[in-house]
Design an enzyme around this catalytic site. Structure first.
Site, PDB file in Angstrom:
ATOM      1  CB  CYS A 128       9.689   0.830  23.298  1.00  0.00           C
ATOM      2  SG  CYS A 128      10.688   1.175  21.823  1.00  0.00           S
ATOM      3  N   PRO A 155     -19.999  10.522  -4.849  1.00  0.00           N
ATOM      4  CG  PRO A 155     -18.624   9.034  -6.010  1.00  0.00           C
ATOM      5  CD  PRO A 155     -18.644   9.990  -4.897  1.00  0.00           C
ATOM      6  CD  GLN A 203     -12.962   9.216   7.981  1.00  0.00           C
ATOM      7  OE1 GLN A 203     -13.443   8.227   8.554  1.00  0.00           O
ATOM      8  NE2 GLN A 203     -13.599   9.821   6.995  1.00  0.00           N
ATOM      9  CG  ASN A 204      -7.967   9.623   3.029  1.00  0.00           C
ATOM     10  OD1 ASN A 204      -8.844   8.840   3.427  1.00  0.00           O
ATOM     11  ND2 ASN A 204      -8.188  10.511   2.080  1.00  0.00           N
ATOM     12  CB  VAL A 205      -2.930   6.261   6.373  1.00  0.00           C
ATOM     13  CG1 VAL A 205      -3.808   5.993   7.595  1.00  0.00           C
ATOM     14  CG2 VAL A 205      -3.189   5.221   5.285  1.00  0.00           C
ATOM     15  CB  ALA A 252     -13.488  14.511  -4.534  1.00  0.00           C
ATOM     16  NE  ARG A 293      -3.536   0.406   2.606  1.00  0.00           N
ATOM     17  CZ  ARG A 293      -4.074   0.761   3.779  1.00  0.00           C
ATOM     18  NH1 ARG A 293      -4.071  -0.094   4.803  1.00  0.00           N
ATOM     19  NH2 ARG A 293      -4.587   1.951   3.943  1.00  0.00           N
ATOM     20  CG  HIS A 351      -8.218   6.879  10.852  1.00  0.00           C
ATOM     21  ND1 HIS A 351      -9.225   6.653   9.939  1.00  0.00           N
ATOM     22  CD2 HIS A 351      -8.849   7.153  12.032  1.00  0.00           C
ATOM     23  CE1 HIS A 351     -10.399   6.766  10.555  1.00  0.00           C
ATOM     24  NE2 HIS A 351     -10.195   7.081  11.819  1.00  0.00           N
ATOM     25  N   GLY A 353     -15.899  12.396   0.321  1.00  0.00           N
ATOM     26  CA  GLY A 353     -15.391  11.056   0.048  1.00  0.00           C
ATOM     27  C   GLY A 353     -15.286  10.139   1.235  1.00  0.00           C
TER      28      GLY A 353
HETATM   29  P1  OAD Z   1     -14.812   4.057   2.583  1.00  0.00           P
HETATM   30  O1  OAD Z   1     -14.218   3.125   1.603  1.00  0.00           O
HETATM   31  O2  OAD Z   1     -15.641   3.523   3.729  1.00  0.00           O
HETATM   32  O3  OAD Z   1     -15.764   5.090   1.818  1.00  0.00           O
HETATM   33  C1  OAD Z   1     -15.273   5.723   0.670  1.00  0.00           C
HETATM   34  C2  OAD Z   1     -16.325   6.737   0.241  1.00  0.00           C
HETATM   35  O4  OAD Z   1     -15.803   7.474  -0.862  1.00  0.00           O
HETATM   36  C3  OAD Z   1     -17.629   6.091  -0.238  1.00  0.00           C
HETATM   37  O5  OAD Z   1     -18.731   6.775   0.329  1.00  0.00           O
HETATM   38  C4  OAD Z   1     -17.583   6.290  -1.768  1.00  0.00           C
HETATM   39  O6  OAD Z   1     -18.894   6.486  -2.311  1.00  0.00           O
HETATM   40  C5  OAD Z   1     -16.800   7.578  -1.864  1.00  0.00           C
HETATM   41  N1  OAD Z   1     -16.097   7.780  -3.126  1.00  0.00           N
HETATM   42  C6  OAD Z   1     -15.644   6.849  -3.989  1.00  0.00           C
HETATM   43  N2  OAD Z   1     -15.034   7.454  -5.047  1.00  0.00           N
HETATM   44  C7  OAD Z   1     -15.102   8.804  -4.814  1.00  0.00           C
HETATM   45  C8  OAD Z   1     -14.654   9.968  -5.512  1.00  0.00           C
HETATM   46  N3  OAD Z   1     -14.007   9.878  -6.685  1.00  0.00           N
HETATM   47  N4  OAD Z   1     -14.901  11.186  -4.967  1.00  0.00           N
HETATM   48  C9  OAD Z   1     -15.569  11.296  -3.784  1.00  0.00           C
HETATM   49  N5  OAD Z   1     -16.006  10.237  -3.069  1.00  0.00           N
HETATM   50  C10 OAD Z   1     -15.774   9.010  -3.586  1.00  0.00           C
HETATM   51  O7  OAD Z   1     -13.632   4.978   3.150  1.00  0.00           O
HETATM   52  P2  OAD Z   1     -13.669   5.911   4.429  1.00  0.00           P
HETATM   53  O8  OAD Z   1     -15.036   6.498   4.638  1.00  0.00           O
HETATM   54  O9  OAD Z   1     -12.552   6.869   4.294  1.00  0.00           O
HETATM   55  O10 OAD Z   1      -9.946   3.516   9.037  1.00  0.00           O
HETATM   56  O11 OAD Z   1     -13.341   4.860   5.612  1.00  0.00           O
HETATM   57  C11 OAD Z   1     -13.135   5.391   6.925  1.00  0.00           C
HETATM   58  C12 OAD Z   1     -12.149   4.499   7.629  1.00  0.00           C
HETATM   59  O12 OAD Z   1     -12.553   3.120   7.533  1.00  0.00           O
HETATM   60  C13 OAD Z   1     -10.755   4.516   7.023  1.00  0.00           C
HETATM   61  O13 OAD Z   1     -10.021   5.652   7.414  1.00  0.00           O
HETATM   62  C14 OAD Z   1     -10.174   3.255   7.635  1.00  0.00           C
HETATM   63  C15 OAD Z   1     -11.356   2.304   7.477  1.00  0.00           C
HETATM   64  O14 OAD Z   1     -11.422   1.418   8.568  1.00  0.00           O
HETATM   65  C16 OAD Z   1      -8.801   2.985   9.590  1.00  0.00           C
HETATM   66  O15 OAD Z   1      -8.020   2.333   8.926  1.00  0.00           O
HETATM   67  C17 OAD Z   1      -8.658   3.288  11.046  1.00  0.00           C
END
Ligand code: OAD
Length: 255
Positions: A141, A227, A112-114, A244, A81, A130, A200
């Site tokens: 440690c 979307p 929330q992105n890494v 986005a 990744r 995150h 997103g």
């Molecule tokens: P998700 O995969 O849960 O959701 C992604 C969102 O992005 C969905 O609602 C899609 O519809 C939307 N999406 C897809 N393509 C897009 C685009 N081109 N423009 C805008 N939106 C788009 O990801 P997160 O909501 O970020 O946590 O997930 C939250 C957390 O769940 C992550 O940070 C991770 C995971 O567990 C940890 O790892 C702690």
């Protein structure tokens, strides 16, 4: 008599509403999720076709239990990744948020992105709830670890230089708490903002998903860019349906 529902007109109205709200805002908070990096080629978590979780059980990979059970598999998954993140480029959505930050006096970007695509697009201050996939520390440690090229292609995680235990990526795993100081800063931004822009995210992972709800509860206006509709879409003052990388530049243009 039924009024004609013209989707284009509806879209224009939502965009005009969002632009007006951002133009008149004193304080803007923005929460992004994996969706903003999708157009940079980085898989989201829950999208059925491309989602990372579609092919893996996150509990197996993004957790202490998974890492203890098989540190080699987890290490290789993160190194793969990390390589994809570093080969990816910021997209127009990331750049639009960096432009917005430059134009607004009080703008807080919470992600929330890494990945580091917000930073590489020019965002100056990013709250990573995150963690960061390009940072490393000792699993026991906590000693910070600067990864060598050799360690990136190794089959197993490197050993901590201070205590010898395994080094891990500095991302939040399931069951772990978020970095307290960063979460406090994000919480305060959500409490104080008059507009919360949500881009997103599926909004299903807490406490990050609580931020837009908190902002709304305290009277902020909500703008969502996605979307797909989510639980937030119906409560948003403007729901901009689309990717986005297309919607955010249009929104900046409209402001
Ligand atoms: P998700 O995969 O849960 O959701 C992604 C969102 O992005 C969905 O609602 C899609 O519809 C939307 N999406 C897809 N393509 C897009 C685009 N081109 N423009 C805008 N939106 C788009 O990801 P997160 O909501 O970020 O946590 O997930 C939250 C957390 O769940 C992550 O940070 C991770 C995971 O567990 C940890 O790892 C702690």
């Amino acid at each position: 008599m039924e009024t004609d529902f013209d989707p284009i007109e509806m879209e224009m109205l939502q965009l005009a509403t969002a632009a007006r709200l951002l133009r008149t805002a004193q304080r803007i908070a923005c929460l992004t999720g994996a969706g903003i990096s999708a157009e940079s080629g980085i898989a989201t978590f829950r999208d059925t076709q491309t989602g990372l979780w579609a092919n893996f059980d996150p509990m197996q990979l993004a957790s202490q239990a998974g890492f203890s059970a098989d540190p080699g598999v987890v290490w290789r998954w993160y190194m793969d990744r990390l390589q994809r993140v570093q080969q990816a480029q910021p997209n127009p959505g990331h750049r639009a948020l960096a432009d917005l930050e430059a134009r607004v006096h009080r703008f807080t970007l919470i992600t929330q992105n890494v990945d580091d695509l917000h930073e590489r697009a020019g965002s100056r201050s990013v709250l990573h709830l995150h963690g960061r996939i390009d940072r490393f520390h000792c699993n026991r440690c906590g000693f910070d670890h600067a990864l060598t090229m050799q360690e990136r292609s190794a089959p197993r995680p490197p050993q901590c230089l201070a205590c010898g235990d395994s080094v891990r990526p500095s991302v939040v795993w399931f069951g772990e708490s978020l970095p307290g100081r960063i979460l406090d800063h994000a919480w305060r931004a959500a409490e104080r903002c008059d507009v919360m822009l949500v881009v997103g995210t599926s909004g299903v992972v807490y406490p990050a998903a609580q931020l837009p709800l908190l902002a709304r509860q305290l009277g902020a206006h909500l703008i969502e860019v996605n979307p797909e509709r989510t639980a937030l879409s119906d409560m948003a003052d403007a729901y901009l349906q689309g990717p986005a990388g297309v919607v955010l530049p249009d929104l900046l243009e409209a402001i």
